[in-house]
Motif scaffolding. Structure first.
Motif, short mmCIF file in Angstrom:
data_model
loop_
_atom_site.label_atom_id
_atom_site.label_comp_id
_atom_site.label_asym_id
_atom_site.label_seq_id
_atom_site.Cartn_x
_atom_site.Cartn_y
_atom_site.Cartn_z
N GLU A 40 0.82 -1.22 0.00
CA GLU A 40 0.00 0.00 0.00
C GLU A 40 0.85 1.26 0.00
O GLU A 40 0.37 2.34 -0.38
CB GLU A 40 -0.95 0.00 1.20
CG GLU A 40 -2.11 -0.96 1.11
CD GLU A 40 -1.73 -2.40 1.41
OE1 GLU A 40 -2.55 -3.29 1.19
OE2 GLU A 40 -0.58 -2.63 1.88
N LYS A 86 1.22 3.84 -2.94
CA LYS A 86 0.36 5.01 -3.14
C LYS A 86 1.07 6.30 -2.75
O LYS A 86 0.63 7.39 -3.12
CB LYS A 86 -0.92 4.88 -2.31
CG LYS A 86 -1.80 3.70 -2.70
CD LYS A 86 -3.02 3.61 -1.78
CE LYS A 86 -3.84 2.37 -2.02
NZ LYS A 86 -5.00 2.28 -1.11
N GLU A 87 2.16 6.20 -1.99
CA GLU A 87 2.92 7.37 -1.57
C GLU A 87 3.90 7.82 -2.64
O GLU A 87 4.49 8.89 -2.54
CB GLU A 87 3.66 7.07 -0.27
CG GLU A 87 2.74 6.71 0.89
CD GLU A 87 3.47 6.09 2.08
OE1 GLU A 87 4.72 6.06 2.05
OE2 GLU A 87 2.80 5.63 3.01
N TYR A 119 -2.66 2.07 -8.58
CA TYR A 119 -2.32 1.09 -7.54
C TYR A 119 -3.10 -0.22 -7.74
O TYR A 119 -2.53 -1.31 -7.62
CB TYR A 119 -2.62 1.67 -6.15
CG TYR A 119 -2.48 0.64 -5.06
CD1 TYR A 119 -1.22 0.21 -4.64
CD2 TYR A 119 -3.60 0.06 -4.47
CE1 TYR A 119 -1.09 -0.76 -3.66
CE2 TYR A 119 -3.47 -0.91 -3.48
CZ TYR A 119 -2.22 -1.32 -3.09
OH TYR A 119 -2.08 -2.29 -2.13
N LYS A 120 -4.38 -0.12 -8.04
CA LYS A 120 -5.19 -1.32 -8.24
C LYS A 120 -4.67 -2.14 -9.42
O LYS A 120 -4.81 -3.37 -9.45
CB LYS A 120 -6.65 -0.93 -8.47
CG LYS A 120 -7.35 -0.43 -7.21
CD LYS A 120 -8.79 -0.08 -7.51
CE LYS A 120 -9.49 0.41 -6.23
NZ LYS A 120 -10.90 0.77 -6.50
N VAL A 129 1.27 7.58 -8.47
CA VAL A 129 0.52 6.33 -8.26
C VAL A 129 -0.79 6.67 -7.56
O VAL A 129 -0.84 6.79 -6.34
CB VAL A 129 1.33 5.30 -7.44
CG1 VAL A 129 0.52 4.01 -7.25
CG2 VAL A 129 2.65 4.99 -8.12
N ASN A 130 -1.84 6.84 -8.35
CA ASN A 130 -3.16 7.10 -7.78
C ASN A 130 -3.88 5.79 -7.48
O ASN A 130 -3.30 4.71 -7.66
CB ASN A 130 -3.99 7.99 -8.72
CG ASN A 130 -4.12 7.38 -10.11
OD1 ASN A 130 -3.99 6.16 -10.29
ND2 ASN A 130 -4.36 8.23 -11.10
N GLU A 131 -5.11 5.86 -7.06
CA GLU A 131 -5.84 4.65 -6.66
C GLU A 131 -6.01 3.69 -7.84
O GLU A 131 -5.88 2.46 -7.67
CB GLU A 131 -7.21 5.04 -6.09
CG GLU A 131 -7.97 3.90 -5.44
CD GLU A 131 -7.31 3.38 -4.17
OE1 GLU A 131 -7.44 2.17 -3.89
OE2 GLU A 131 -6.65 4.19 -3.47
#
Length: 279
Positions: free
Chosen positions: A188, A191-192, A201-202, A196-198
């Motif tokens: 996770e 995401k930082e 990331y998915k 890398v947005n949601e």
């Protein structure tokens, strides 16, 4: 007395001429709009001629036809997987060529649709578009099945770029952030990483894993200011406070000692705790 008042109120011939000219000018100004309307007739639009002109324009250049008319007249909805259909099929569903190309470009760069509502996150897809297409979206899980599994803390840039959705630029950002951090303790944390947005990331998450034994620990009692400054969870003032507290009070014995530093709150402590060792 009467003579004096009479002389004061009397007008000369020159004055009368001036008044006469002024009155004429006022009369002309007031009459001008009426005269203009009398000699000028408004050009009215003939509806038949206007509609004929529009029809000729649409016939000569189909690109001018409205998206709404296309949607209502030419669209034949069908079940589709947004990960596989072509640009022409997107247009058959009522999207413009520009919208279709945006989706194709997103997929060509490794983008994937993992669930139906991922489509509405695409730039240019309006809420109206999504509402119209939603009943026909059918994401096939086989088309998004990860092909590889990459360990984040040990992979070089070439290994990271084998992950769908990670290009050379993203790979370098991940490595640079990993080095500053000391390694990832959870995926996770991706995401930082800048960019890398949601949705990204998915796309990446199913293809990566984390080995926490590979993280680099921070020896809080010996680390220098310059090296501790690299830790992304600490700002300049917080790093300085940690170093100064150590100088004044001696070595840290546990996380409880770090809690004595007022400008470092519990949230920050939870983030850095997995990286701290007391030696």
């Amino acid at each position: 007395m009467k003579t004096h008042v009479k002389n004061y109120l009397s007008l000369t011939k020159r004055d009368w001429n001036g008044i006469t000219v002024l009155l004429v000018l006022i009369a002309v100004a007031l009459a001008a709009p009426f005269v203009y309307q009398w000699f000028t007739k408004d050009n009215t639009i003939n509806p038949n001629e206007f509609n004929l002109a529009i029809a000729q324009l649409n016939k000569s250049n189909p690109a001018f036809t409205s998206k709404d008319s296309k949607t209502s007249a030419n669209v034949a909805p069908f079940k589709f997987d947004p990960n596989t259909i072509t640009a022409s099929q997107w247009q058959q569903l009522g999207l413009t060529a520009g919208q279709a190309n945006t989706i194709i470009n997103y997929r060509s760069k490794g983008g994937k649709f993992y669930k139906d509502d991922d489509l509405k996150k695409i730039y240019g897809i309006t809420p109206v578009d999504y509402k119209r297409l939603a009943p026909y979206i059918s994401v096939n899980s086989e088309t998004i099945k990860p092909k590889i599994m990459v360990e984040l803390n040990s992979s070089d840039s070439s290994k990271l770029t084998s992950v769908e959705g990670i290009g050379p630029a993203f790979a370098m950002r991940i490595i640079n952030y990993r080095e500053r951090l000391g390694g990832f303790i959870a995926k996770e944390q991706l995401k930082e990483v800048f960019g890398v947005n949601e949705l990204k990331y998915k796309e990446i998450a199913p293809q990566v894993r984390v080995n926490v034994r590979r993280i680099r620990k921070i020896a809080i009692n010996t680390i220098t200011f310059d090296k501790l400054r690299l830790m992304p969870y600490l700002n300049y003032k917080q790093v300085n406070a940690l170093i100064e507290y150590r100088k004044q009070h001696g070595d840290y014995q546990s996380m409880d000692d770090l809690r004595n530093i007022a400008i470092i709150d519990e949230q920050i402590l939870r983030k850095i705790e997995p990286y701290i060792i007391f030696e």
